[in-house]
Each structure stands twice: as C-alpha cells, then as structure tokens.
Design a protein around this motif. Structure first.
Motif: not given
Length: 408
Positions: A310-337
């Motif tokens: 049942x915990x498989x559905x909580x994965x997206x709620x635990x992602x922190x850096x992966x979706x933080x894109x601050x105008x090209x200066x975020x973190x994770x796959x949508x951030x710095x790289x």
C-alpha cells in the motif's frame, strides 16, 4: 615585466580576501560572546602547551648546531656514547605530560562547549537564572540567503539576525536544499546546516554591536554573497527591533516561502510580521509544498513496520528535489542538470531516467539508444560483464529494473 605586472595584479585582487580573513581571525581571537571567548581561550591554551616543547626543541637545535660545529675545538667528542637514561627520561616525559594535559583539557572542553548543551552561564561571573530565559531562533539556510524565524515572537527575517545581550540563544538549524554552515565568529563556532536534519547551537552575546554572519561551506554560485548581519542589542533596543519587524513586515505563509526559497543572490533584508503555524517543521521535514509527505510521517510508518504494497502510492509524495525547478537553478533531474542551459554527461540520461540523451555519444559499456534489452554494447563491452556466469545473461546483460532507475 609583463609577468611581474600580472602577479602584482593578482596580489591586489587577493588583498580584499586576505583583509577579510585577517579581520575574521581578529574577531575569532577577540570575540564578544561567552562561548566564542572560551573557544578562543582553548586555542591559546593548546598553543601555549604545545610551544612548551616546540620552543625548547627549536632553541636546542641551534645550540647543538653551534656547539658541535666542525670549527669548535672545545666540543667534546665521545665516539662510544650510545645511551643516557637521564636524556631519555627528559625526551619522553615532557611530551607525555603535555599530551596528558592537552587530552584532559580537550575532554573537558568537548563537553562544556558542546553546541547541543544548553547554557548554564551567561559569562564567567553570572549563571543563567529564571530572569534570563533563552530565546529560540530557527535558522534556515536557503540558496543563497539566510532565514531566521522567532517562534516565540511570531516573526521572521531574511539576512538579518538580532538577539538581546546577555540572554541565551537556542538555535535550531536546518537547510532547504544543500549543506551550508551557520557561522557568527563573534558568537560561537560554525555549525552545519543540512536538509532534512536539525542541528543545534546554544550561545550568548555579551556586548552590544553589529557582527558579521556567513556561510563557511561552499554551496554554489551565490555563496560569496551568503552573509548577514547579527545585531546584539540591549533588551529595550531588541524590543524596538521586534516592533519594527512587525510594523514593516508582511505575513509569511507556505506560498510566500516557496517564492523566497527560489535561488537568489545578494538578497536585501526582509521582514515578516507573522509566520504560518508549523512552517519550520514543514521545512525541516521537506513537506512545505502541498501534497508532500513529511519525513517524520514516513519515519513513523517505517517504525511501525512499513506500509507494504500500500505504500507504493506514497512515492510521489516523498519526492523533494526531483521536481523543484527554479528557473533553471533547481535541483534534481529538472534542476541543475536537467533544466534549460544545464549540462550533463553525454548519454547520461538513457536509459535510467527515461529522458532523451543530450548527445549521440554513447558511454562505454552502455547499450545504444533503442537497443533491445540484453543486446551487448557496441564493441562487445568488456569480457566478464554480461556474458560471465552470475553477471546477467549470456547475451550481454539487461537493463536494470525500472525501480532502480527512477530519478523523477
């Protein structure tokens, strides 16, 4: 001549940095806070103890070199000398006593100056009493600025810290994205600020004044401007400062914090007249954004034995850096790289991330894009990687399971 001129220009360019370091050292050895003062005394005592053996050895080196020089006919030459109990005792006893003294002082100071240990004294002559209750300050290291929250007063600031003189300060320190160090040389030693973790520092300022605060851990492009002013104020002046923050500030909620959290350099001072309940705990547990699961919630689930399937559905709620894109200066796959203008190693995005590679170049040992699972890389790879028993199948191995390659 050109080389000499270039070197001179480089030296002049380093002059402000050297002056700043020199000024910092002067503050470290002549601080205005009781904890920092004890740390300075510890440095002096340790240095003095070590000099007790270093200075005599240096002096003896020159004395022996002069006395037993080749041109001294009065120097005694004893070809049969091989041992002196008196000299051995002197050579070993003096350093041993110094090491014992240093060890005792270090052991005692390690406990007395433990940053997690609440203060029991304001200074050498005064103890902490009920008339001097501590003030709590919650510190958040951001890119590239500092946020200070006063939970007992309901206010917050950016890049300005203040505290009353002769009143203990309990710092709770964390970071929003990357490791930094919280350091006010006049107040106490530096303490790391790390995302998802809370460190502590107990200190007191004993002299009114304006002191420099900074991060001493490199954290990216705006690191050089990541400093702030710490105001040590008389009690009445501190009360006036609090009223000024309340009068000039605006309410701080999660939505506004999300804007403040975006990377910025040389940020001016900002005041916030009120703070949304639970904001610091949400920052600490990486769940400020709506829909995110807090770390303490996840740890509680783990403590209970986990959530199973049942915990498989909580994965997206635990992602922190992966979706933080601050105008090209975020973190994770949508951030710095992964953001526009970022850089990645050629081919590094296939197949693990599911994104298209930024280069047609294929790293050695990686199957080319579009190749079916199990196909050997171009050139056959390396013997023993894929066809060797126990390392994949005989056709050249397979792509790792999806659950091991998720990055966003």
């Amino acid at each position: 001549m050109v080389v000499l001129l270039q070197r001179s220009m480089r030296a002049l360019a380093l002059l402000p940095l050297l002056l700043a370091l020199g000024g910092c050292n002067m503050v470290v050895m002549n601080p205005s806070g009781f904890i920092a003062n004890q740390q300075a005394n510890l440095i002096l005592i340790s240095t003095g103890l070590m000099l007790l053996i270093i200075v005599p050895v240096i002096v003896a080196t020159f004395v022996f070199a002069w006395r037993y020089r080749a041109g001294n006919p009065n120097a005694k030459y004893d070809a049969d000398w091989h041992h002196s109990t008196r000299l051995e005792v002197l050579i070993w006893t003096a350093p041993l006593m110094i090491i014992i003294a240093l060890g005792a002082i270090t052991w005692i100071s390690t406990h007395l100056l433990d940053p997690y240990r609440p203060l029991d004294r304001i200074d050498a002559a005064r103890a902490v009493t009920a008339e001097t209750p501590p003030i709590t300050v919650e510190v958040v290291a951001l890119d590239w600025k500092w946020m200070f929250l006063y939970p007992e007063l309901g206010i917050a600031t950016v890049n300005e810290l203040a505290a009353p003189v002769d009143r203990p300060i309990n710092f709770k320190i964390t970071s929003s994205a990357i490791m930094n160090t919280f350091y006010v040389p006049a107040l106490a030693g530096m303490i790391y600020a790390m995302p998802g973790m809370e460190t502590k520092l107990h200190a007191v300022i004993n002299q009114a004044g304006v002191y420099e605060g900074l991060s001493a851990n490199y954290s990216g492009a705006g690191f050089s401007n990541m400093h702030f002013k710490f105001h040590g104020l008389a009690p009445a002046d501190f009360d006036a400062w609090v009223e000024k923050v309340r009068a000039e500030g605006q309410p701080l909620d999660r939505a506004l914090y999300a804007e403040i959290e975006k990377p910025s350099e040389a940020e001016p001072v900002h005041y916030y007249s009120s703070v949304e309940d639970g904001l610091y705990q949400a920052i600490l547990n990486m769940c400020v954004a709506p829909g995110k699961m807090c770390m303490d919630e996840m740890m509680h689930i783990d403590m209970q034995g986990g959530g199973g399937h049942d915990s498989a559905g909580t994965r997206d709620r635990l992602v922190y850096d992966g979706h933080r894109n601050h105008d090209g200066a975020g973190h994770g796959p949508e951030g710095y790289a992964g953001a526009a203008g970022g850089t990645e190693e050629p081919g590094a995005t296939f197949p693990a991330s599911g994104r298209e590679p930024r280069s047609e170049e294929t790293p050695e040992g990686v199957a080319p894009q579009g190749a079916p699972a199990g196909q050997a890389p171009a050139g056959g790879g390396h013997e023993g990687h894929g066809g060797h028993e126990g390392h994949g199948d005989a056709s050249g191995g397979s792509v790792a399971p999806d659950q091991l390659n998720q990055t966003n």
